[in-house]
Design an enzyme around this catalytic site. Sequence first.
Site, PDB file in Angstrom:
ATOM      1  N   GLU A 199     -70.749  40.452  73.520  1.00 41.09           N
ATOM      2  CA  GLU A 199     -71.774  41.572  73.643  1.00 41.09           C
ATOM      3  C   GLU A 199     -72.725  41.334  74.850  1.00 41.09           C
ATOM      4  OE1 GLU A 199     -72.506  44.408  73.433  1.00 41.09           O
ATOM      5  OE2 GLU A 199     -72.308  44.739  71.448  1.00 41.09           O
ATOM      6  N   ASP A 234     -69.934  48.770  70.661  1.00 43.64           N
ATOM      7  CA  ASP A 234     -70.737  50.001  70.507  1.00 43.64           C
ATOM      8  C   ASP A 234     -69.920  51.314  70.795  1.00 43.64           C
ATOM      9  OD1 ASP A 234     -70.312  49.875  73.058  1.00 43.64           O
ATOM     10  OD2 ASP A 234     -72.147  49.886  73.898  1.00 43.64           O
TER      11      ASP A 234
HETATM   12  O1  AHR Z   1     -70.159  43.269  75.873  1.00 44.12           O
HETATM   13  C1  AHR Z   1     -69.558  44.341  76.689  1.00 44.12           C
HETATM   14  C2  AHR Z   1     -69.956  45.589  76.030  1.00 44.12           C
HETATM   15  O2  AHR Z   1     -71.321  46.008  75.957  1.00 44.12           O
HETATM   16  C3  AHR Z   1     -69.809  45.818  74.464  1.00 44.12           C
HETATM   17  O3  AHR Z   1     -68.477  45.913  74.076  1.00 44.12           O
HETATM   18  C4  AHR Z   1     -70.479  46.942  73.921  1.00 44.12           C
HETATM   19  O4  AHR Z   1     -70.886  46.733  72.789  1.00 44.12           O
HETATM   20  C5  AHR Z   1     -71.581  46.975  75.072  1.00 44.12           C
HETATM   21  O5  AHR Z   1     -71.713  47.930  75.648  1.00 44.12           O
END
Ligand code: AHR
Length: 479
Positions: free
Chosen positions: A199, A278
Amino acid sequence: SLPCDIYGAAGTPCVAAHSTTRALYAAYNGPLYQVQRASDSARTNIGLLAAGGYANAAAQDSFCAGTTCLITEIYDQSPRHNDLTIEGPGGAGGQDTGVPADALPVTAGGHQVYGASFSGRMGYRDNTTSGVAVNGQPEGMYMITSGTHVNDRCCFDYGNAETNNLDTGNGHMDALNFGTECWFQPCNGTGPWVQADLENGLFQSSAGGSQNTANTGTKFPFVTALLKNNGQNFFALKDGNAQSGSLRTTYSGPEPTTGSGYAPMHQEGAIVLGTGGDNSNGSIGSFFEGVMTAGLPTDAADNAVQANVVSVGYGGPTGTTGSLTAGSELSLRATTACCTGDYLRHQNDSAVISPVSSGSSTVDKSDATWIVRKGLADASCVSFESRNYPGDFLRHFNFKVQRQPMDGSAAFRADATFCPVAGKNGQGTSFRSYNYPTKYLRHYNFSVYIADTSGTNAWDSATSYNDDTSWVAGQPWAP
Ligand code: AHR
Ligand code: AHR
């Protein structure tokens, strides 16, 4: 033993086991995935040919005959039933769709099966799982993917993610990522890299990217990608060629230090496939199989899993060669007097003819080898899948022939379908374009087009037309 038998015996049982190609437990004999067809919206489950065996792709072919199918669900083979359904809207992407069920035909265990080929805005998820690590618990995971169908968009992931499709902060994900997106600039080479999406970052080490020169990327047609994380103070990344050899550890060390929240981790226990946590869904990728474990797997178990994956023989020959039967691998030789040692091959994504002989490089031989598939728009015709770019097919675009990944669209299917007829010069076969039936597959000035003699393009020239449109199918060049 199959991967989940291996991890189970090592004390780190699978809590997720997803594959469209094969069983991941020797005793598993349930469904692998569900498809839905366009014609009447009916759905059916695709299972195995035998317990512990390979997908019954013929069942998909007959259910989807004359129409098209999407994969609507990928079942969890583990007793946890963490099944993946099509992902809904999230913080960074709208409702996803399923992958076309026939876009990634491959061989596994000598059988024709289908992988899952993701274009953008495709993804799967389970936000209500059982047994998956949360809040700093240890876990491991691997997936088999492809180094030839990748991009630099966020985020082709498989693994642990948020339960609400939102970015809820550092350490709330613990997923494999594969692609050419370099989050912490600069990275080593051009990728694609096996990375950890923890994340708000795609990690190659505790520091991010380039600081880890061991991660040189891996471009194999079939790639083993592996991540394990004890949730407290350690994670490791491995990659390998899923067709041969052993795994390489590119990182083994502390959790990220690029911000707070990663040590301990704060996993939420959802499972994502094909997008970011996300639902950032600009990425593309390929998925054949993957598992997640409870507990940190041993290196010995990882090695045994890699050996089992190699034994599957992903992408290997189907056994039939040189013919225009679906599943056969072949080369196509030009018959014009100029060019009788030249073969239809891809080069820089375009279709061309060039000389290939026993002394040619493996790349040249592989570029000149095609796997015959039932026509993507008409099963009585054929399509040609690239031997070294799984899921990529020959298709015409503006009448020029190129190698591109199948995106499931009706236009792609039609552009990639060719109907064999007797060779126009009396040799071999000519290939009529499915959607431009006056035009045939033709080389002209060493590039390849669909052409007729009434068109206005240079390649519609009547000179040598019958020769340029006649091809001899022969033994595949690729090893
Ligand atoms: O960590 C990279 C990305 O960042 C994740 O997959 C996403 O949730 C966020 O936009
Ligand atoms: O593609 C090679 C040659 O180029 C063809 O035979 C001819 O049509 C053109 O001159």
